[in-house]
Design a protein around this motif. Structure first.
Motif, PDB file in Angstrom:
ATOM      1  N   TYR A 108      -7.721  -1.530  -4.105  1.00 16.60           N
ATOM      2  CA  TYR A 108      -8.534  -0.802  -3.129  1.00 16.60           C
ATOM      3  C   TYR A 108      -8.013   0.617  -2.943  1.00 16.60           C
ATOM      4  CZ  TYR A 108     -10.169   0.580   1.564  1.00 16.60           C
ATOM      5  OH  TYR A 108     -10.698   1.247   2.636  1.00 16.60           O
ATOM      6  N   SER A 109      -8.923   1.568  -2.883  1.00 16.22           N
ATOM      7  CA  SER A 109      -8.540   2.929  -2.529  1.00 16.22           C
ATOM      8  C   SER A 109      -9.617   3.546  -1.654  1.00 16.22           C
ATOM      9  CB  SER A 109      -8.318   3.793  -3.778  1.00 16.22           C
ATOM     10  OG  SER A 109      -9.538   3.986  -4.483  1.00 16.22           O
ATOM     11  N   VAL A 110      -9.200   4.431  -0.747  1.00 14.62           N
ATOM     12  CA  VAL A 110     -10.136   5.128   0.124  1.00 14.62           C
ATOM     13  C   VAL A 110      -9.562   6.498   0.450  1.00 14.62           C
ATOM     14  CG1 VAL A 110      -9.125   4.174   2.249  1.00 14.62           C
ATOM     15  CG2 VAL A 110     -11.490   4.983   2.269  1.00 14.62           C
ATOM     16  N   LEU A 111     -10.446   7.490   0.530  1.00 15.40           N
ATOM     17  CA  LEU A 111     -10.038   8.803   1.016  1.00 15.40           C
ATOM     18  C   LEU A 111     -11.124   9.322   1.952  1.00 15.40           C
ATOM     19  CD1 LEU A 111     -11.603  11.409  -0.549  1.00 15.40           C
ATOM     20  CD2 LEU A 111     -10.309  10.496  -2.452  1.00 15.40           C
ATOM     21  N   PHE A 112     -10.707  10.185   2.881  1.00 15.17           N
ATOM     22  CA  PHE A 112     -11.604  10.641   3.935  1.00 15.17           C
ATOM     23  C   PHE A 112     -11.940  12.131   3.823  1.00 15.17           C
ATOM     24  CE2 PHE A 112     -10.078   6.631   5.375  1.00 15.17           C
ATOM     25  CZ  PHE A 112     -11.132   6.099   6.091  1.00 15.17           C
ATOM     26  N   SER A 113     -11.884  12.646   2.612  1.00 17.60           N
ATOM     27  CA  SER A 113     -12.362  13.996   2.335  1.00 17.60           C
ATOM     28  C   SER A 113     -12.943  14.004   0.925  1.00 17.60           C
ATOM     29  CB  SER A 113     -11.229  15.016   2.462  1.00 17.60           C
ATOM     30  OG  SER A 113     -11.725  16.343   2.352  1.00 17.60           O
ATOM     31  N   GLY A 114     -13.897  13.115   0.706  1.00 12.71           N
ATOM     32  CA  GLY A 114     -14.424  12.885  -0.621  1.00 12.71           C
ATOM     33  C   GLY A 114     -15.572  13.800  -1.009  1.00 12.71           C
TER      34      GLY A 114
ATOM     35  N   ALA B 245       0.822  -1.223   0.000  1.00 12.54           N
ATOM     36  CA  ALA B 245       0.000   0.000   0.000  1.00 12.54           C
ATOM     37  C   ALA B 245       0.848   1.261   0.000  1.00 12.54           C
ATOM     38  CB  ALA B 245      -0.909   0.001   1.230  1.00 12.54           C
ATOM     39  N   TYR B 246       0.226   2.319  -0.482  1.00  9.45           N
ATOM     40  CA  TYR B 246       0.718   3.682  -0.324  1.00  9.45           C
ATOM     41  C   TYR B 246      -0.351   4.474   0.430  1.00  9.45           C
ATOM     42  CZ  TYR B 246       4.275   2.745  -3.898  1.00  9.45           C
ATOM     43  OH  TYR B 246       5.331   2.225  -4.597  1.00  9.45           O
ATOM     44  N   GLY B 247       0.072   5.500   1.132  1.00  7.91           N
ATOM     45  CA  GLY B 247      -0.891   6.329   1.855  1.00  7.91           C
ATOM     46  C   GLY B 247      -0.232   7.590   2.377  1.00  7.91           C
ATOM     47  N   ALA B 248      -1.065   8.525   2.839  1.00 10.48           N
ATOM     48  CA  ALA B 248      -0.547   9.798   3.336  1.00 10.48           C
ATOM     49  C   ALA B 248      -1.637  10.522   4.115  1.00 10.48           C
ATOM     50  CB  ALA B 248      -0.056  10.672   2.180  1.00 10.48           C
ATOM     51  N   LEU B 249      -1.223  11.550   4.849  1.00 12.49           N
ATOM     52  CA  LEU B 249      -2.137  12.478   5.508  1.00 12.49           C
ATOM     53  C   LEU B 249      -2.198  13.726   4.630  1.00 12.49           C
ATOM     54  CD1 LEU B 249      -3.879  13.179   8.028  1.00 12.49           C
ATOM     55  CD2 LEU B 249      -1.800  14.132   9.057  1.00 12.49           C
TER      56      LEU B 249
ATOM     57  N   ILE C 280      -2.599  14.365  15.572  1.00 14.76           N
ATOM     58  CA  ILE C 280      -3.045  13.445  14.523  1.00 14.76           C
ATOM     59  C   ILE C 280      -1.843  12.711  13.946  1.00 14.76           C
ATOM     60  CG2 ILE C 280      -4.103  13.297  12.236  1.00 14.76           C
ATOM     61  CD1 ILE C 280      -5.782  15.780  13.040  1.00 14.76           C
ATOM     62  N   ASP C 281      -1.879  11.377  13.998  1.00 18.24           N
ATOM     63  CA  ASP C 281      -0.726  10.599  13.530  1.00 18.24           C
ATOM     64  C   ASP C 281      -1.140   9.458  12.596  1.00 18.24           C
ATOM     65  OD1 ASP C 281      -1.920   8.850  15.289  1.00 18.24           O
ATOM     66  OD2 ASP C 281      -0.139   8.505  16.514  1.00 18.24           O
ATOM     67  N   ILE C 282      -2.277   9.616  11.924  1.00 12.56           N
ATOM     68  CA  ILE C 282      -2.752   8.583  10.999  1.00 12.56           C
ATOM     69  C   ILE C 282      -2.885   9.166   9.604  1.00 12.56           C
ATOM     70  CG2 ILE C 282      -3.984   7.390  12.850  1.00 12.56           C
ATOM     71  CD1 ILE C 282      -6.587   8.604  11.676  1.00 12.56           C
ATOM     72  N   GLU C 283      -3.149   8.306   8.634  1.00 10.05           N
ATOM     73  CA  GLU C 283      -3.325   8.735   7.250  1.00 10.05           C
ATOM     74  C   GLU C 283      -4.808   8.969   6.960  1.00 10.05           C
ATOM     75  OE1 GLU C 283       0.120   6.338   8.126  1.00 10.05           O
ATOM     76  OE2 GLU C 283      -1.984   5.691   8.080  1.00 10.05           O
ATOM     77  N   ASP C 284      -5.069   9.738   5.907  1.00  7.21           N
ATOM     78  CA  ASP C 284      -6.454   9.948   5.470  1.00  7.21           C
ATOM     79  C   ASP C 284      -6.675   9.514   4.021  1.00  7.21           C
ATOM     80  OD1 ASP C 284      -5.351  12.037   3.921  1.00  7.21           O
ATOM     81  OD2 ASP C 284      -5.948  13.581   5.352  1.00  7.21           O
ATOM     82  N   THR C 285      -5.647   8.913   3.408  1.00  3.73           N
ATOM     83  CA  THR C 285      -5.718   8.468   2.013  1.00  3.73           C
ATOM     84  C   THR C 285      -4.913   7.181   1.857  1.00  3.73           C
ATOM     85  OG1 THR C 285      -5.645  10.816   1.387  1.00  3.73           O
ATOM     86  CG2 THR C 285      -5.430   9.197  -0.388  1.00  3.73           C
TER      87      THR C 285
END
Length: 443
Positions: free
Chosen positions: A317-323, A219-223, A297-302
């Motif tokens: 699979y992909s998910v984002l939390f500001s859609g 996976a890849y991810g980021a805040l 805040i120390d987690i990813e949102d994407t």
């Protein structure tokens, strides 16, 4: 006494609605659209919570006097209340504490998802279950939506043949997504991060639909949207062109919450409340409301991830939390065709898109077929009444036929996939599920 614990378990066991009152017409058990009154089939014998004030307010709201215990008094609670089942609906990192304590007393456990906040906790829970006469069941409610039950039946009927790949895109919109970042979910030590707390829903859904076991994750991810470096973080607020000392008033997410009528302008100065107006005095002390741009805040949102299954199938699979919208788009490909389904909701008054009401089947060499989705009544798209029935009264024939009930193994796999995602992001390498769940493989 989380909102979920109240709505899914405590209130139905007391035969009460969300306002703490008895419905005018209690539902019959034959009416599967509701099942909100289970008071004749179970008893809420005790409550354990860190917030005594919240429990007192619950007693006043419901006009009940259920015995209350502090967290340190779990064993005394079991001795005095003698529960058949312990319902664990506390913050994720505490699930293992109470589940293991219950198993050591040979009690059955029903835990909210995720089963735990880390694979280390999962391994301890599995070991405790093996040594106990009790068992663990996990409330993975996405298995119970009408859309997913129809998809599962089509797959069992061979609609696509052997599954070869799955495509899943999940969008958590600006209203819902931002809510995680002013709650405890924003800290990995409590929630495991959103790849566990939220995405475990999605991973379990795919695992169950395809009937396969995940093997490896990359996976890849980021805040990208929240935290101190957010592009939306205001330095000062502005209301009708006038500057204000409260930067929240210049925050687009905060304005979205206010636009929906969920928070007053001075919400950060008021005690925080949840379902039924119950306070969160311990969890969210008045005057110390979290800010979605905090350093904590120390987690990813994407996230973007690829999963390989034992059969050779894969998940993209992909998910984002500001859609821009709330929901998901799902496609399942197989040796004989493809299934497509979605739940796309624009929370601007337009509601779900028309395509959300159908499942489309594309046989490999035939014309497309469309199946209407029957609307489910009750919380979580009609899933809550059904999962409450299965967990508290026993699984229905349909649930058994569709292999819906989730036990500890299913819960463990969903957590392991979520941990593999965030660890892969951090370490830039693939992770084997056995590497995280199997102590022998880890050594």
């Amino acid at each position: 006494m989380s909102n979920r614990g109240l709505s899914l378990f405590a209130l139905p066991l007391l035969g009460l609605d969300a306002g703490g009152t008895r419905p005018a017409e209690p539902s019959e058990l034959s009416d599967l659209s509701d099942l909100s009154d289970l008071s004749e089939h179970g008893e809420l014998v005790a409550i354990l919570d860190v917030d005594a004030e919240r429990v007192r307010a619950f007693g006043e709201l419901t006009a009940t006097n259920v015995p209350y215990y502090a967290p340190a008094d779990f064993d005394r609670m079991v001795d005095e209340a003698d529960p058949d089942v312990v319902l664990v609906t506390s913050p994720d990192a505490t699930h293992a504490i109470y589940a293991i304590a219950a198993l050591r007393r040979d009690r059955d456990v029903i835990t909210e998802k995720p089963m735990a906040a880390s694979c280390a906790q999962v391994r301890e829970m599995l070991a405790a279950e093996r040594a106990s006469r009790g068992s663990i069941r996990v409330a993975h409610n996405l298995r119970y939506t009408e859309r997913n039950r129809q998809l599962k039946q089509l797959l069992l009927d061979g609609a696509v043949g052997r599954v070869t790949s799955v495509e899943l895109t999940w969008s958590v919109d600006t209203y819902h997504g931002s809510s995680y970042f002013h709650r405890w979910n924003r800290e990995r030590r409590i929630s495991g991060g959103l790849s566990i707390h939220k995405a475990c829903h999605h991973f379990d859904m795919v695992n169950w639909l395809v009937g396969d076991v995940p093997q490896q994750v990359f996976a890849y991810g980021a805040l990208n949207y929240y935290g101190p470096n957010s592009p939306h973080r205001p330095e000062t607020g502005s209301v009708d062109g006038d500057e204000t000392d409260d930067p929240r008033r210049g925050c687009p997410y905060h304005q979205r919450w206010q636009g929906d009528g969920d928070v007053p302008e001075d919400d950060h100065l008021k005690p925080r409340t949840g379902l039924g107006g119950l306070p969160y005095t311990v969890q969210y002390p008045p005057g110390r409301q979290n800010w979605i741009y905090d350093e904590a805040i120390d987690i990813e949102d994407t996230y973007s991830a690829v999963v390989r299954y034992r059969s050779g199938a894969s998940l993209s699979y992909s998910v984002l939390f500001s859609g821009a919208w709330e929901g998901y788009r799902l496609a399942i490909n197989g040796t004989h065709g493809r299934l497509e389904a979605c739940s796309v909701d624009f929370r601007d008054g337009k509601g779900e898109t028309p395509e959300s009401g159908q499942i489309v089947h594309y046989p490999m060499f035939e014309s497309a077929r469309r199946y209407d989705i029957a609307g489910g009544e009750g919380g979580h798209g009609g899933a809550d009444p059904l999962i409450r029935r299965d967990l508290l009264l026993g699984p229905s024939k349909e649930s058994l036929d569709l292999r819906i009930p989730a036990g500890s193994r299913e819960g463990a796999l969903a957590v392991a996939m979520g941990e593999a995602v965030w660890r892969s992001v951090a370490d830039n390498r693939p992770y084997l599920i056995d590497e995280l769940l199997d102590e022998t493989a880890r050594t």
